[in-house]
Design a protein around this motif. Structure first.
Motif, PDB file in Angstrom:
ATOM      1  N   PHE A 310      89.606  37.857   9.999  1.00  0.00           N
ATOM      2  CA  PHE A 310      90.852  37.595   9.271  1.00  0.00           C
ATOM      3  C   PHE A 310      90.581  37.512   7.770  1.00  0.00           C
ATOM      4  O   PHE A 310      91.285  38.131   6.954  1.00  0.00           O
ATOM      5  CB  PHE A 310      91.485  36.290   9.771  1.00  0.00           C
ATOM      6  CG  PHE A 310      92.694  35.862   8.993  1.00  0.00           C
ATOM      7  CD1 PHE A 310      93.958  36.356   9.301  1.00  0.00           C
ATOM      8  CD2 PHE A 310      92.582  34.958   7.936  1.00  0.00           C
ATOM      9  CE1 PHE A 310      95.073  35.964   8.575  1.00  0.00           C
ATOM     10  CE2 PHE A 310      93.692  34.563   7.211  1.00  0.00           C
ATOM     11  CZ  PHE A 310      94.939  35.062   7.528  1.00  0.00           C
ATOM     12  N   MET A 311      89.544  36.746   7.380  1.00  0.00           N
ATOM     13  CA  MET A 311      89.252  36.579   5.958  1.00  0.00           C
ATOM     14  C   MET A 311      88.696  37.870   5.351  1.00  0.00           C
ATOM     15  O   MET A 311      88.953  38.162   4.173  1.00  0.00           O
ATOM     16  CB  MET A 311      88.260  35.428   5.755  1.00  0.00           C
ATOM     17  CG  MET A 311      88.837  34.049   6.088  1.00  0.00           C
ATOM     18  SD  MET A 311      90.348  33.642   5.157  1.00  0.00           S
ATOM     19  CE  MET A 311      89.741  33.610   3.492  1.00  0.00           C
ATOM     20  N   GLY A 313      89.649  40.834   6.206  1.00  0.00           N
ATOM     21  CA  GLY A 313      90.842  41.641   5.967  1.00  0.00           C
ATOM     22  C   GLY A 313      91.656  41.120   4.806  1.00  0.00           C
ATOM     23  O   GLY A 313      92.261  41.893   4.055  1.00  0.00           O
ATOM     24  N   ARG A 314      91.696  39.803   4.619  1.00  0.00           N
ATOM     25  CA  ARG A 314      92.493  39.197   3.546  1.00  0.00           C
ATOM     26  C   ARG A 314      91.862  39.462   2.175  1.00  0.00           C
ATOM     27  O   ARG A 314      92.559  39.749   1.199  1.00  0.00           O
ATOM     28  CB  ARG A 314      92.617  37.691   3.792  1.00  0.00           C
ATOM     29  CG  ARG A 314      93.518  36.952   2.806  1.00  0.00           C
ATOM     30  CD  ARG A 314      93.534  35.459   3.138  1.00  0.00           C
ATOM     31  NE  ARG A 314      94.365  34.703   2.240  1.00  0.00           N
ATOM     32  CZ  ARG A 314      95.652  34.419   2.441  1.00  0.00           C
ATOM     33  NH1 ARG A 314      96.263  34.855   3.534  1.00  0.00           N
ATOM     34  NH2 ARG A 314      96.333  33.717   1.565  1.00  0.00           N
ATOM     35  N   LEU A 315      90.515  39.359   2.102  1.00  0.00           N
ATOM     36  CA  LEU A 315      89.816  39.501   0.825  1.00  0.00           C
ATOM     37  C   LEU A 315      89.327  40.926   0.573  1.00  0.00           C
ATOM     38  O   LEU A 315      89.031  41.282  -0.563  1.00  0.00           O
ATOM     39  CB  LEU A 315      88.623  38.530   0.773  1.00  0.00           C
ATOM     40  CG  LEU A 315      88.990  37.047   0.821  1.00  0.00           C
ATOM     41  CD1 LEU A 315      87.750  36.187   0.938  1.00  0.00           C
ATOM     42  CD2 LEU A 315      89.781  36.645  -0.422  1.00  0.00           C
ATOM     43  N   LYS A 316      89.176  41.704   1.653  1.00  0.00           N
ATOM     44  CA  LYS A 316      88.755  43.111   1.571  1.00  0.00           C
ATOM     45  C   LYS A 316      87.407  43.247   0.862  1.00  0.00           C
ATOM     46  O   LYS A 316      86.443  42.585   1.225  1.00  0.00           O
ATOM     47  CB  LYS A 316      89.854  43.945   0.916  1.00  0.00           C
ATOM     48  CG  LYS A 316      91.147  43.924   1.733  1.00  0.00           C
ATOM     49  CD  LYS A 316      92.252  44.719   1.072  1.00  0.00           C
ATOM     50  CE  LYS A 316      93.531  44.638   1.930  1.00  0.00           C
ATOM     51  NZ  LYS A 316      94.660  45.335   1.319  1.00  0.00           N
ATOM     52  N   GLU A 317      87.343  44.085  -0.194  1.00  0.00           N
ATOM     53  CA  GLU A 317      86.047  44.354  -0.819  1.00  0.00           C
ATOM     54  C   GLU A 317      85.504  43.133  -1.575  1.00  0.00           C
ATOM     55  O   GLU A 317      84.330  43.114  -1.954  1.00  0.00           O
ATOM     56  CB  GLU A 317      86.139  45.553  -1.778  1.00  0.00           C
ATOM     57  CG  GLU A 317      86.993  45.336  -3.019  1.00  0.00           C
ATOM     58  CD  GLU A 317      88.468  45.609  -2.746  1.00  0.00           C
ATOM     59  OE1 GLU A 317      89.259  45.513  -3.692  1.00  0.00           O
ATOM     60  OE2 GLU A 317      88.802  45.920  -1.585  1.00  0.00           O
ATOM     61  N   LYS A 318      86.342  42.128  -1.813  1.00  0.00           N
ATOM     62  CA  LYS A 318      85.894  40.921  -2.513  1.00  0.00           C
ATOM     63  C   LYS A 318      85.292  39.885  -1.564  1.00  0.00           C
ATOM     64  O   LYS A 318      84.959  38.781  -1.975  1.00  0.00           O
ATOM     65  CB  LYS A 318      87.059  40.291  -3.277  1.00  0.00           C
ATOM     66  CG  LYS A 318      87.583  41.158  -4.422  1.00  0.00           C
ATOM     67  CD  LYS A 318      88.699  40.450  -5.161  1.00  0.00           C
ATOM     68  CE  LYS A 318      89.218  41.309  -6.317  1.00  0.00           C
ATOM     69  NZ  LYS A 318      90.326  40.635  -7.031  1.00  0.00           N
TER      70      LYS A 318
END
Length: 685
Positions: A310-311, A313-318
């Motif tokens: 989940f995280m 996907g939420r933060l992506k490349e970061k």
């Protein structure tokens, strides 16, 4: 480790006595024919080892100390003549006494006696840390028949035919030149180099893996600053102050302190570079992080795996430890500043509506008016406000559901990321203490170090021997930041409550704006409920600081630590902040000093509180019970001056160490002052 020292000085007839100098250094009573008095000085704690060495052609009487130096003073007629040369050398502490003496004899024989000088040697070992030898040398050579030679000779100038040149008056042209090279600077340099070589050869013979050098730090290619040698009087003053536990404030001592600090910083930087280079050769930080990430994520259960994805996907490349930490902190702030206050507001609103409904049934006009209601319009006002309350409740439930879900995912992911960081750091720094292995207050610091290792940021990488020190300071820093935050929140809420209290009293007194009374009543009671919640947080953090105080001051007695437990949270925070700011790897900070700072900070809060009491808002606080009155400046309480004085006194007693008196000292009478000047006692270390 020994330091190298060879220093030469001239003893002049103008201000000194060769007999007195020999008497002082050898510890022997000598009669001075020039002064017609006995030269005698107080016995040293450790008797000097003294002996005289002479060239073969020097007369036998030169081995008699009293006759030697009286004859020197007779032959030197000029009032400002050079009587003797003194060479002071430091002896290597790594060598036993017999080896030190053997080194001195060999060096003196080869460098001075074989060159034609008579050498009067005295080895001093009064101070265990400072063995040294005084070498008094004759400056006038001896002839082959044992008579005194000349210090200087004439050197005639010759023409092309080898004949002596003459001036217009028919006088021979000549120059006066020294008869020996003993006064030349090159000779002193040679002595220094040869003495360093003699020490190093002795070290090799005895399998001592050390070296000294006669060269300057710069000439040796060392990144180091040389210290300034203190004069004898200043040196003794500094030692007396140290024995009393005080810091000498003389210029050159303070300069040396600054030099030592700079050299320590240079050494630390050099060690960091070496440590960094070593670690880079041994490990690849990215590889270590990747390995531990694979190991930890492979063991995740379903809930943790779901949160991890989940995280991501939420933060992506970061997606990283820092990004997850920032996300979690942002969610906590949202919950603390928006969601939690709305929850409390809903609970307070519900309580006010219930109380108002009951007062309406009992026809209690006073209570109704206090809550912003009127008996005549009660039904319409109550219905409107009930509808607003129901909307607030729905909003609170929605926000709470969202924040609970996202925070749960962020917390699980943060725990996983933290475990990866801990394991990677512990892998690279296996010497850390057990309590720091998975200490959450240190995880951000550990991540910074890992990043520094990866990016070659030398300044952010701790020395191997200082890792636990830095982890301790980071743990204390994190804990004090949390304590400061909750104290400040409690103080701000108290100030807000007092202001709202004064506002409500004025609105009730005016009695016209029922809506304003109702809204202010909700705000006032909401603020009071938040104060109680913060007080619960304070209790939790206070217990954590109590445990950290025991870790920080492990030598403090238990009864003193129990008294510290009773101090307000703000004072414990001030105390630990002073420790954090001043603690060094090799030097801690005393509990007494920390307590004194905490006492000073509380005095500032007291002055600020007295100023606040003159304001109108403070009148509301005066009508409150107990500790609520002082929350604006003493969120967790106030310690009495008497208690603080007792704590400081007890802390001082626990760390007090009796100082030993210095042994017998030379009397500082006027005659002795003159003698010390004549004897050139600056050589005494």
């Amino acid at each position: 480790m020994s330091y190298f020292r060879l220093q030469a000085n001239i003893i002049s007839k103008k201000t000194q006595s060769a007999v007195a100098s020999a008497s002082y250094r050898s510890g022997e009573e000598l009669y001075s024919e020039r002064d017609d008095e006995i030269k005698s000085y107080p016995q040293r704690e450790v008797a000097p080892i003294s002996f005289i060495l002479k060239p073969d052609h020097a007369p036998e009487w030169t081995l008699e100390r009293e006759k030697l130096w009286n004859e020197v003073e007779k032959i030197e007629k000029a009032w400002n003549a050079q009587l003797a040369r003194e060479v002071l050398i430091a002896l290597p502490k790594e060598l036993p006494d017999d080896a030190q003496q053997e080194l001195v004899q060999s060096f003196v024989q080869h460098e001075f006696v074989d060159e034609g000088m008579v050498a009067d040697v005295a080895i001093h070992r009064d101070k265990e840390h400072n063995p040294h030898a005084h070498i008094l040398l004759t400056v006038r050579p001896f002839n082959e028949d044992g008579t005194w030679g000349q210090k200087k000779t004439r050197q005639y100038e010759l023409d092309q035919n080898g004949e002596i040149l003459r001036n217009a008056k028919g006088e021979k042209v000549f120059q006066t030149v020294p008869s020996t090279p003993w006064n030349e600077r090159e000779t002193l340099v040679k002595w220094r180099m040869n003495y360093a070589e003699a020490i190093n050869e002795t070290f090799k013979e005895r399998d001592i893996h050390k070296e000294v050098s006669a060269l300057s730090f710069e000439a040796q290619g060392l990144d180091q600053i040389a210290e300034v040698r203190l004069e004898r009087n200043e040196y003794q003053y500094v030692k007396r102050m140290e024995e009393k536990g005080l810091e000498a404030q003389t210029f050159y001592h303070q300069l040396n302190q600054d030099i030592r600090q700079k050299n320590a910083e240079i050494a630390q930087l050099r060690d960091k570079i070496v440590s960094l280079s070593s670690k880079q050769k041994q490990v690849d930080v990215q590889h270590v992080l990747h390995r531990h990430t694979s190991e930890v994520t492979a063991e995740l259960n379903a809930d943790y795996a779901k949160s991890w994805h989940f995280m991501k996907g939420r933060l992506k490349e970061k997606f990283s430890f820092d990004a997850v930490q920032d996300q979690l902190q942002g969610l906590y702030r949202w919950e603390e500043r928006k969601v939690e206050p709305k929850q409390v507001e809903a609970q307070v609103t519900h309580a006010i509506l219930n109380a108002s409904h009951k007062a309406s049934q009992e026809h209690n006009a006073s209570v109704l008016h206090q809550q912003g209601f009127d008996q005549q319009d009660f039904r319409s006002l109550f219905t409107t406000r009930l509808e607003a309350f129901e909307k607030l409740t729905e909003s609170v439930e929605k926000d709470q559901q969202t924040v609970d879900q996202v925070i749960a995912h962020a917390e699980r992911t943060y725990r996983v990321q933290s475990l990866i960081v801990h394991n990677s750091f512990n892998d690279l720094f296996p010497e850390i203490e057990e309590r720091f292995e998975h200490n959450d207050r240190t995880v951000a610091y550990k991540m910074n170090v890992l990043t520094a290792l990866e990016t070659n940021a030398v300044d952010a990488i701790p020395l191997t021997g200082e890792v636990n020190h830095h982890l301790q300071l980071q743990e204390l820093k994190k804990a004090t930041e949390q304590a400061m935050k909750v104290s400040e929140q409690l103080r701000i809420q108290a100030l807000s409550r007092n202001k709202l209290g004064m506002k409500k009293e004025q609105l009730v007194k005016d009695g016209t704006d029922l809506t304003a009374i109702y809204q202010t009543s909700i705000q006032l009671n909401t603020t009071q409920q938040l104060i109680e919640r913060y007080e619960a947080k304070v209790t939790h953090i206070d217990q954590q600081l109590n445990a950290l105080l025991r870790e920080t001051f492990p030598h403090a007695k238990d009864n003193l630590l129990k008294k510290l437990d009773a101090l307000p949270l703000e004072m414990k925070t001030d105390l630990l902040k002073h420790f954090i700011e001043n603690a060094k790897p090799a030097k801690s900070v005393s509990l007494k000093a920390c307590l004194q700072v905490a006492k000073k900070e509380q005095s500032k809060r007291t002055m600020s509180f007295h100023e606040y009491q003159t304001k109108s808002d403070a009148r509301f606080a005066e009508r409150l019970d107990g500790r609520q009155k002082t929350l604006t400046h003493f969120p967790t309480g106030k310690a009495s001056t008497e208690l603080l004085e007792r704590l400081i006194e007890q802390a001082e007693q626990e760390h007090h160490r009796p100082q030993h008196e210095t042994p017998t000292k030379m009397h500082r009478k006027s005659k002795n002052k003159q003698l010390r000047r004549e004897l050139g006692l600056e050589f005494e270390l």
